[in-house]
Design an enzyme around this catalytic site. Structure first.
Site, PDB file in Angstrom:
ATOM      1  N   CYS A 132       0.783  -1.260   0.148  1.00  0.00           N
ATOM      2  CA  CYS A 132       0.203  -0.133   0.010  1.00  0.00           C
ATOM      3  C   CYS A 132       0.949   1.262  -0.153  1.00  0.00           C
ATOM      4  O   CYS A 132       1.392   1.705   1.007  1.00  0.00           O
ATOM      5  CB  CYS A 132      -0.821   0.024   1.419  1.00  0.00           C
ATOM      6  N   CYS A 135      -0.586   4.029   2.141  1.00  0.00           N
ATOM      7  CA  CYS A 135      -0.278   4.015   3.771  1.00  0.00           C
ATOM      8  C   CYS A 135       1.322   4.137   4.050  1.00  0.00           C
ATOM      9  O   CYS A 135       1.500   4.772   5.079  1.00  0.00           O
ATOM     10  CB  CYS A 135      -0.573   2.499   4.000  1.00  0.00           C
ATOM     11  N   ASP A 136       2.239   3.732   3.035  1.00  0.00           N
ATOM     12  CA  ASP A 136       3.637   3.568   3.469  1.00  0.00           C
ATOM     13  C   ASP A 136       4.437   4.396   2.817  1.00  0.00           C
ATOM     14  O   ASP A 136       5.822   4.264   2.840  1.00  0.00           O
ATOM     15  CB  ASP A 136       4.069   2.231   3.649  1.00  0.00           C
TER      16      ASP A 136
END
Ligand code: NAP
Length: 306
Positions: A132, A135-136
């Site tokens: 992701c 997200c990261d």
């Protein structure tokens, strides 16, 4: 007993909730393992009609949720661990703790990211390996990263990651991309992105954190190591249907099978919407559309029962 229970809270589930709530059916929607579904881990959604300037995925989901809530959807947090669809009303067990009954069931449990299945991938997951970018990505400022895959997801993730990374290498197992033309062009034009063609992945390198990736040229069988600090795996998705194995009809890849021009599964009163039954289009708008279909089908089913 509930008229309608909806499993999953992506665009399909939330649209089914909106429609069944507006039909006064007081639907119960069970969030599932990833509340909001895949849109919550995406950035700009530029192709959802009605938003000429685009909208962020999480915002779109929050708005859909508020709209469904406004008409009386009951939201339940939790993960469905068991279903009994042998007789009506159906039994749905949440977190192995509570069982609720439903006259109709709408399954919109979506699909999850595929992984390569390498031991080094699971060992380094969350330590430089991710599925992701939204997200990261933030953790990889000015770092070199690789993205694995040749589809729209890989192009989207790679393009997004150039906001943070100093360099992004897309590693693809063939010499041509599966991604749509516009996404390909965007990635190819981006100066921070380069491509490594015809490359399989042998291993992800690093003890505690990712330090590189070992690729194997599929033509020459030669291996070499690409240094990097982040590895994003973007190789497609698998439908979340394990709960229904042996219970509902599925295709070879595990997608639920619905009747033509309908959301009906092979069990009367059980409907499916969104990515869980769509291996082809897999768009937010098609998921939402099929959620609407499932709601109308459930409504008609209930009318015919009366
Ligand atoms: P996808 O289209 O199925 O592409 C998966 C990619 O991963 C393919 O290039 C595939 O290679 C590669 N791959 C699969 N298994 C692999 C393995 N074991 N090792 C190495 N490579 C592997 O999946 P996706 O990119 O997630 O897209 C799914 C759907 O969502 C598509 O319909 C797409 O259009 C849509 N989507 C749209 C957007 C957007 O419009 N903004 C963004 C993301 C996704 P091969 O090509 O060789 O099979």
């Amino acid at each position: 007993m509930h008229n309608v229970v909806i499993l999953g809270s992506g665009p399909a589930g939330l649209t089914a909730a909106l429609y069944t709530a507006r039909a006064n059916l007081s639907p119960v929607l069970i969030d599932g393992a990833q509340p909001g579904g895949q849109l919550t881990i995406t950035t700009d959604v530029e192709n959802y009609p009605g938003f000429p300037n685009g909208i962020m995925g999480p915002q779109l989901i929050m708005d859909m949720r508020a709209q469904a809530e406004r008409f009386g959807t009951i939201f339940r947090q939790g993960h469905v661990t068991k279903v009994d669809l042998k007789q009506s009303p159906f039994s749905i067990t949440i977190d192995d703790e509570e069982t609720i009954q439903a006259k109709t069931l709408i399954i919109s449990t979506g699909a999850s990211a595929n992984l390569l299945g390498l031991p080094s991938e699971s060992r380094l997951m969350g330590h430089g390996v991710s599925t992701c970018a939204t997200c990261d990505g933030f953790f990889f400022r000015e770092k070199e990263i690789v993205v694995i895959g040749g589809g729209d997801s890989a192009m989207e993730e790679a393009t997004f990651l150039t906001k943070f990374a100093s360099k992004v290498t897309i590693i693809h197992r063939r010499d041509s991309l599966r991604a749509s033309k516009i996404m390909q062009e965007r990635a190819v034009k981006n100066e921070k992105i380069s491509f490594r063609w015809n490359a399989g992945i042998d291993e992800m390198l690093g003890d505690d954190l990712v330090t590189g990736i070992r690729v194997r040229d599929v033509n020459t069988n030669q291996t070499d190591d690409i240094p990097c600090e982040g590895i994003f795996v973007a190789i497609g998705h698998t439908p979340n249907t394990s709960l229904f194995t042996g219970i509902l009809d599925m295709d070879d890849a595990g997608y639920l099978i619905t009747k033509p021009h309908s959301s009906a599964t092979n069990t009367p009163g059980v409907f499916a919407a969104g990515d869980v039954q769509d291996s082809h289009y897999r768009q937010a708008i098609t998921a939402a559309g099929s959620g609407c279909m499932a709601a109308l089908d459930a409504e008609r089913f209930l009318e015919n029962q009366e």
